[in-house]
Design an enzyme around this catalytic site. Sequence first.
Site, PDB file in Angstrom:
ATOM      1  N   CYS A 195       0.833  -1.209   0.000  1.00 33.25           N
ATOM      2  CA  CYS A 195       0.000   0.000   0.000  1.00 33.25           C
ATOM      3  C   CYS A 195       0.871   1.264   0.000  1.00 33.25           C
ATOM      4  CB  CYS A 195      -0.967  -0.005   1.193  1.00 33.25           C
ATOM      5  SG  CYS A 195      -0.319   0.690   2.720  1.00 33.25           S
ATOM      6  N   CYS A 222       2.801   1.973   3.189  1.00 32.18           N
ATOM      7  CA  CYS A 222       3.889   0.990   3.360  1.00 32.18           C
ATOM      8  C   CYS A 222       5.079   1.377   2.485  1.00 32.18           C
ATOM      9  CB  CYS A 222       3.408  -0.410   3.011  1.00 32.18           C
ATOM     10  SG  CYS A 222       2.417  -1.207   4.287  1.00 32.18           S
ATOM     11  N   ASP A 259       1.554  15.999   5.264  1.00 33.89           N
ATOM     12  CA  ASP A 259       0.501  15.622   4.316  1.00 33.89           C
ATOM     13  C   ASP A 259       0.729  16.371   3.000  1.00 33.89           C
ATOM     14  OD1 ASP A 259      -2.657  14.392   4.728  1.00 33.89           O
ATOM     15  OD2 ASP A 259      -2.224  15.606   2.951  1.00 33.89           O
ATOM     16  N   HIS A 272       2.142  -2.628   8.504  1.00 36.26           N
ATOM     17  CA  HIS A 272       0.799  -2.366   7.973  1.00 36.26           C
ATOM     18  C   HIS A 272      -0.290  -2.752   8.967  1.00 36.26           C
ATOM     19  CE1 HIS A 272      -2.160  -1.551   4.863  1.00 36.26           C
ATOM     20  NE2 HIS A 272      -2.846  -2.519   5.462  1.00 36.26           N
ATOM     21  N   ASN A 279      -9.407   8.756  10.475  1.00 38.95           N
ATOM     22  CA  ASN A 279     -10.612   8.393   9.748  1.00 38.95           C
ATOM     23  C   ASN A 279     -10.660   6.872   9.626  1.00 38.95           C
ATOM     24  OD1 ASN A 279     -11.289  11.125   9.303  1.00 38.95           O
ATOM     25  ND2 ASN A 279      -9.956  11.211   7.505  1.00 38.95           N
ATOM     26  N   GLY A 318     -14.549   8.278   5.984  1.00 37.47           N
ATOM     27  CA  GLY A 318     -13.836   8.964   4.909  1.00 37.47           C
ATOM     28  C   GLY A 318     -12.385   8.559   4.791  1.00 37.47           C
ATOM     29  N   HIS A 332      -4.285   2.344   5.459  1.00 30.48           N
ATOM     30  CA  HIS A 332      -3.149   2.068   6.341  1.00 30.48           C
ATOM     31  C   HIS A 332      -3.310   3.066   7.482  1.00 30.48           C
ATOM     32  CE1 HIS A 332       1.440   1.192   6.790  1.00 30.48           C
ATOM     33  NE2 HIS A 332       1.106   1.996   7.801  1.00 30.48           N
ATOM     34  N   HIS A 359      -3.474   5.837   9.986  1.00 32.12           N
ATOM     35  CA  HIS A 359      -2.719   7.091  10.079  1.00 32.12           C
ATOM     36  C   HIS A 359      -3.497   8.081  10.919  1.00 32.12           C
ATOM     37  CE1 HIS A 359      -5.232   7.227   6.456  1.00 32.12           C
ATOM     38  NE2 HIS A 359      -5.367   8.535   6.636  1.00 32.12           N
ATOM     39  N   HIS A 416      -3.997  12.090  11.544  1.00 33.58           N
ATOM     40  CA  HIS A 416      -3.793  13.457  11.073  1.00 33.58           C
ATOM     41  C   HIS A 416      -3.501  14.324  12.295  1.00 33.58           C
ATOM     42  CE1 HIS A 416      -5.693  12.838   7.002  1.00 33.58           C
ATOM     43  NE2 HIS A 416      -6.284  11.864   7.652  1.00 33.58           N
TER      44      HIS A 416
END
Length: 118
Positions: A2, A5, A28, A44, A82, A88, A93, A95, A97
Amino acid sequence: MCLFCKIANDEITSNKVHENDNFLAFHDINPKAPVHVLAIPKTHIDSFNEVTPEIMAGMTAFIQEVTEIVDIKQSGYRVITNVGDNGGQEVKHLHFHILGGARLKWGHFSDADPKDFL
Ligand code: AMP
């Protein structure tokens, strides 16, 4: 493999903020705030649904370090993950924010009426 990854494996370059054996933080590519960093586990994990309390313990400390490095710890920030379709989540993978650098609005929730979703 992904997208995140590949970033964790340095197969795709990212603008790194912080890194240790287990976690990586990078800016980002499409920032939603003056500071918008993503923190990921290097191994992962699909989403928050699958993460263990043990990994979250390390992730919590790592995110706290990131907020110091990007100098938003005192001014304040928001941490979001999310999950799945309704959440959304675009990249499957896990994460987090980390958003800051300005007074954040409550986004699309600010004027939302729960009845609008029914
Ligand atoms: P989410 O919608 O929660 O899955 O968030 C995925 C995030 O990954 C979005 O904010 C994207 O802007 C960000 N993103 C996608 N590709 C990259 C990339 N190559 N480098 C940095 N951030 C990315």
